[in-house]
Structures are given as structure tokens and as C-alpha cells.
Design a protein around this motif. Structure first.
Motif, mmCIF file in Angstrom:
data_model
loop_
_atom_site.group_PDB
_atom_site.id
_atom_site.type_symbol
_atom_site.label_atom_id
_atom_site.label_comp_id
_atom_site.label_asym_id
_atom_site.label_seq_id
_atom_site.Cartn_x
_atom_site.Cartn_y
_atom_site.Cartn_z
ATOM 1 N N VAL A 185 0.848 -1.193 0.000
ATOM 2 C CA VAL A 185 0.000 0.000 0.000
ATOM 3 C C VAL A 185 0.885 1.244 0.000
ATOM 4 C CG1 VAL A 185 -1.818 1.264 1.184
ATOM 5 C CG2 VAL A 185 -1.776 -1.239 1.278
ATOM 6 N N LEU A 351 -4.922 5.323 5.618
ATOM 7 C CA LEU A 351 -5.225 3.909 5.422
ATOM 8 C C LEU A 351 -6.041 3.396 6.595
ATOM 9 C CD1 LEU A 351 -4.805 1.099 4.058
ATOM 10 C CD2 LEU A 351 -2.667 0.915 5.352
ATOM 11 N N LEU A 379 -8.302 -4.239 -1.214
ATOM 12 C CA LEU A 379 -7.901 -2.832 -1.107
ATOM 13 C C LEU A 379 -8.697 -1.978 -2.071
ATOM 14 C CD1 LEU A 379 -5.763 -0.870 0.187
ATOM 15 C CD2 LEU A 379 -4.339 -1.346 -1.826
ATOM 16 N N GLU A 380 -9.273 -0.888 -1.555
ATOM 17 C CA GLU A 380 -9.985 0.076 -2.391
ATOM 18 C C GLU A 380 -9.702 1.486 -1.881
ATOM 19 O OE1 GLU A 380 -13.812 -2.565 -3.932
ATOM 20 O OE2 GLU A 380 -14.129 -0.679 -2.875
ATOM 21 N N ARG A 381 -9.925 2.448 -2.744
ATOM 22 C CA ARG A 381 -9.659 3.846 -2.386
ATOM 23 C C ARG A 381 -10.968 4.617 -2.273
ATOM 24 N NH1 ARG A 381 -5.646 7.628 -2.432
ATOM 25 N NH2 ARG A 381 -4.086 6.083 -3.067
ATOM 26 N N THR A 385 -8.279 8.398 1.034
ATOM 27 C CA THR A 385 -8.121 7.330 2.030
ATOM 28 C C THR A 385 -8.234 5.965 1.368
ATOM 29 O OG1 THR A 385 -9.133 8.749 3.726
ATOM 30 C CG2 THR A 385 -9.025 6.396 4.199
ATOM 31 N N GLN A 386 -7.341 5.074 1.733
ATOM 32 C CA GLN A 386 -7.416 3.700 1.249
ATOM 33 C C GLN A 386 -7.974 2.809 2.356
ATOM 34 O OE1 GLN A 386 -4.006 2.477 -1.492
ATOM 35 N NE2 GLN A 386 -3.068 4.177 -0.355
ATOM 36 N N TYR A 388 -8.352 -1.251 3.478
ATOM 37 C CA TYR A 388 -8.052 -2.661 3.254
ATOM 38 C C TYR A 388 -8.920 -3.503 4.190
ATOM 39 C CZ TYR A 388 -6.093 -7.209 2.754
ATOM 40 O OH TYR A 388 -5.989 -8.553 2.501
#
Length: 418
Positions: A185, A351, A379-381, A385-386, A388
Motif C-alpha cells: 500500500v 489507510l 484494497l480500495e480507495r 483514504t485507502q 483494506y
């Protein structure tokens, strides 16, 4: 609102009863020649299975004596998974049934043609004088299974074997322990000095009446083998009280990471008392982050209580955990449920690490879990902000996973300055 819940409960029970009746009819009534011990045994199974399942659910939620929970859990929860895939297999069998019927009809037609040819040959032979011989006895035609019975038994056996195979394989996948998954990441604010920092993320271990100390040891061994810099336990560690499960969670004292092990509550901790569990994991050497934050030098690590805590006056407080921090620093947030991502975005988190969904655990449950959560797994955005989401290490209810393998994820942080 109470009336609505009652109506929903009645509808669910009615659907459950209807599906079980359908399975009983196809597997027992249609596949047996008439009243007798096979039909009585089949009926007993279709009564005992649901009774054990509801018994396991009620015993766990009512905090019945732990030995009783353990006795009911295995047959009850396995029936939950087995009946699901049995019904699915039988429904698939409805599409296969017409094809099998045609095969049986063609076979019967071929036998009829052969019989007619034999009868013709016998008629021709009868015109010639032959010595008399005793007539051979023959079984009545009714003694042979009808095509309907053959069809019902074929589909029933195939459906049962398929369901047992799916559940058996899914149980083996859980009991052998989670596999390691690795994800990189990149974080824009992460300094070069922290490039390659590894966080072992584990969620949803669900130690309880089914998964006990041996399973905890496998999880700990798996995590330690990755040699992480930090370990994050993001909720749903247990299904039960400290008194019942203290021996099962004891192996967690063996978790090893250079920057320590951190813990946040999940919704299941609140079912059996979150406060005693927070204190117990602290005694084991884990550091609870109850709406709190620590500065690790290279980035901020924060944790918030699960949203289920709101019903107990102990919900998430993002302002307390993140409100006064330096936003020029990267921030990693531990939050059990993916739905908490929206608050994380508002507070400038880089994150968020979550669990809760189990990846759906039992297909086709993934479609329901996907609809109820912003991210099912991976994992997505969301803006800057990401998020997981781990599928989790254990399983709730049936110790079975289908289409959603368990994992311990090593999240490797990458600096864009490296």
C-alpha cells in the motif's frame, strides 16, 4: 419497530421451514417406496438438524454453560452449512431431473423393444413342438424400483454427496488455519525511512465453542512466521466470555513484533462484554486502542471502538482518536467494520484496516455481505483514504468457508519518496 422485527423473524423462520420441507420431500418422501424405517430415520434427521442448529445459536447468545455450547456447536453449525448447500444442490437437481428422466425413458423404451423382439421369437418357437419344462418363477414387476424412485434416489444421493463435499472441504480450509496474503500500500505522506514497514493484519479469529486453543496457536504461528514490524488485531477475536475462553486466547501472549501488537474491539466483543476482554488482552501483552492514537515515529497509528459499542455507551470517538493530530503525518486507522471508512475520510486518515465481512464466508453469502459493506475484501480507495478489508482468520457459526478463504494479511507500507 418491534413489530417489524417480529414480522421479519416470522418470515425468515417460514422460509427456513419451507426450504427444509422441500429438502425432506425430495430426499426422504420422494426417494422412499413408502412408510418404513428409512422414512422415519430421514424425518428424524430433518428434525434433529434444525433443533441442534437453533440450540447452538441460542446457547451461544444466552451464554449457556460452555460445555453445553461446545456439544451443540459442532452438529448445529455444521447442519447450518450442510443444509444450505443441500438445498442449493437439490435446486440444481431440478434442472438435471428432466435430462435423467429422458435417459431412463429411453432405457425403458429399449428394454420394451427388446422384450417385444423376444416375445416374437418365443411365439415363432412355440409353433414347433417342444418337450414340456417347468415354468420359471419370476419376480413381480412391482418389486423393481420405479423410474420415479430411481430418479429421486439418483438426484438425492448426488445432492447429498455434493453438499457434504463442499462443507467438508470448507471446514478443512478453516481448521488448517489462515494463509498469508501480502499487499503493498503506497502512502503519499509516509517518509522514506518507513518504506517497507510491515503490518500483520488479523481479524475475525472467533475463538469460541468451535475454534479453540489449537486454532489460536496456528494463527499465532502463522503471524509470527511473517516477522512483521507491527501486528494489528482488528476485532472479533472471541465469541464468549473471558471465564470460558481465557485458555483458548492464551497463545496470543506469544505474538511477536518489533513495534508490538495492537487491538481494537469488534461487534462480537460487545456480545459477551467488551470491557473484560480489553483488560484481558492487555494482560496478554496486546495494547488496546480504545479511541486512542500512538505516534510510531514514521506515522500515526489510531484505533476506534466498534460501532456496536454505541449500544453500550462505548462507541467510536474519531475526534478523540484523530482530532488533534498533525495531518502532515501519515495515519493508519484500525477499525473493525468497513462502514467506518466514511468517518476516516473526513478525518484525513491515509489507510484504514478492517475485517468483519469474512469475505462473505459462505457463498452465496458474499452477495449479501457485499451489499451491506462498502468493500467486501481487499484494497480500495475512497478519496484520499485507502481501505483494506481482511477476510479474517477464523469463522463465525459454521467452521466452514466457501469461496472466501481465510487470511492473515501482511500490509507493506510503501513511501512514494523511496
Amino acid at each position: 419497530m418491534i413489530v417489524l422485527y417480529v414480522l421479519i423473524g416470522v418470515a425468515v423462520l417460514a422460509a427456513f421451514a419451507g426450504l427444509h420441507y422441500y429438502a425432506w420431500r425430495r430426499l426422504v418422501r420422494d426417494a422412499t417406496a413408502g412408510p418404513g424405517w428409512p422414512r422415519r430415520v430421514g424425518a428424524a434427521v430433518f428434525v434433529a438438524g434444525p433443533v441442534a442448529m437453533f440450540g447452538a445459536l441460542v446457547a451461544e447468545r444466552a451464554e449457556a454453560p460452555f460445555p453445553l455450547q461446545q456439544v451443540l456447536a459442532w452438529p448445529g453449525f455444521l447442519w447450518m452449512a450442510f443444509s444450505l448447500y443441500l438445498v442449493i444442490a437439490l435446486l440444481v437437481g431440478e434442472f438435471v431431473r428432466p435430462l435423467l428422466r429422458r435417459v431412463l425413458e429411453r432405457g425403458a423404451a429399449a428394454e420394451t423393444t427388446a422384450a417385444e423382439a423376444a416375445a416374437t421369437a418365443e411365439s415363432e418357437a412355440a409353433s414347433k413342438p417342444e418337450p414340456e419344462v417347468p415354468e420359471a418363477s419370476s419376480e413381480p414387476e412391482a418389486a423393481a424400483p420405479t423410474r420415479r424412485l430411481v430418479l429421486a434416489r439418483t438426484v438425492g444421493v448426488a445432492a447429498t454427496v455434493a453438499a457434504a463435499g463442499v462443507v467438508g472441504n470448507g471446514a478443512y480450509g478453516v481448521l488448517r488455519g489462515p494463509k498469508v496474503k501480502r499487499v503493498t500500500v503506497p502512502l503519499a505522506k509516509l517518509p522514506r525511512s518507513a518504506h517497507g514497514f510491515r503490518i500483520a493484519v488479523v481479524s475475525d479469529i472467533h475463538l469460541g465453542p468451535v475454534l479453540g486453543r489449537g486454532f489460536a496457536e496456528r494463527v499465532v504461528d502463522t503471524i509470527n512466521a511473517t516477522q512483521p514490524d507491527l501486528i494489528a488485531v482488528v476485532g472479533d477475536l472471541v465469541d464468549g466470555t473471558v471465564d470460558d475462553l481465557a485458555p483458548a486466547v492464551a497463545p496470543l501472549a506469544g505474538l511477536r513484533a518489533r513495534h508490538g501488537t495492537f487491538f481494537v474491539t469488534g461487534n462480537h466483543e460487545y456480545f459477551s462484554g467488551a470491557e473484560p476482554w480489553v483488560e484481558h488482552v492487555r494482560a496478554l501483552g496486546l495494547r488496546p486502542l480504545e479511541n486512542a492514537r500512538v505516534e510510531l515515529g514514521a506515522f500515526d497509528l489510531a484505533g476506534v471502538n466498534d460501532v456496536a459499542g454505541e449500544s453500550y455507551g462505548d462507541g467510536p470517538d474519531y475526534g478523540k482518536a484523530l482530532g488533534d493530530r498533525d495531518r502532515s503525518r501519515a495515519a493508519v486507522l484500525l477499525a473493525h467494520q468497513p462502514v467506518m471508512i466514511h468517518e476516516a475520510v473526513e478525518h484525513g486518515v491515509d489507510l484504514q484496516l478492517s475485517g468483519h465481512t469474512h469475505g462473505g464466508q459462505l457463498w452465496p453469502g458474499n452477495f449479501i455481505a457485499d451489499a451491506a459493506n462498502p468493500t467486501l475484501a481487499g484494497l480500495e480507495r475512497y478519496g484520499d483514504t485507502q481501505l483494506y478489508v481482511s477476510r479474517g482468520a477464523g469463522a463465525w457459526g459454521p467452521p466452514v468457508r466457501v469461496g472466501a478463504p481465510s487470511d492473515v494479511t501482511v500490509v507493506e507500507l510503501a513511501s512514494k519518496q523511496a
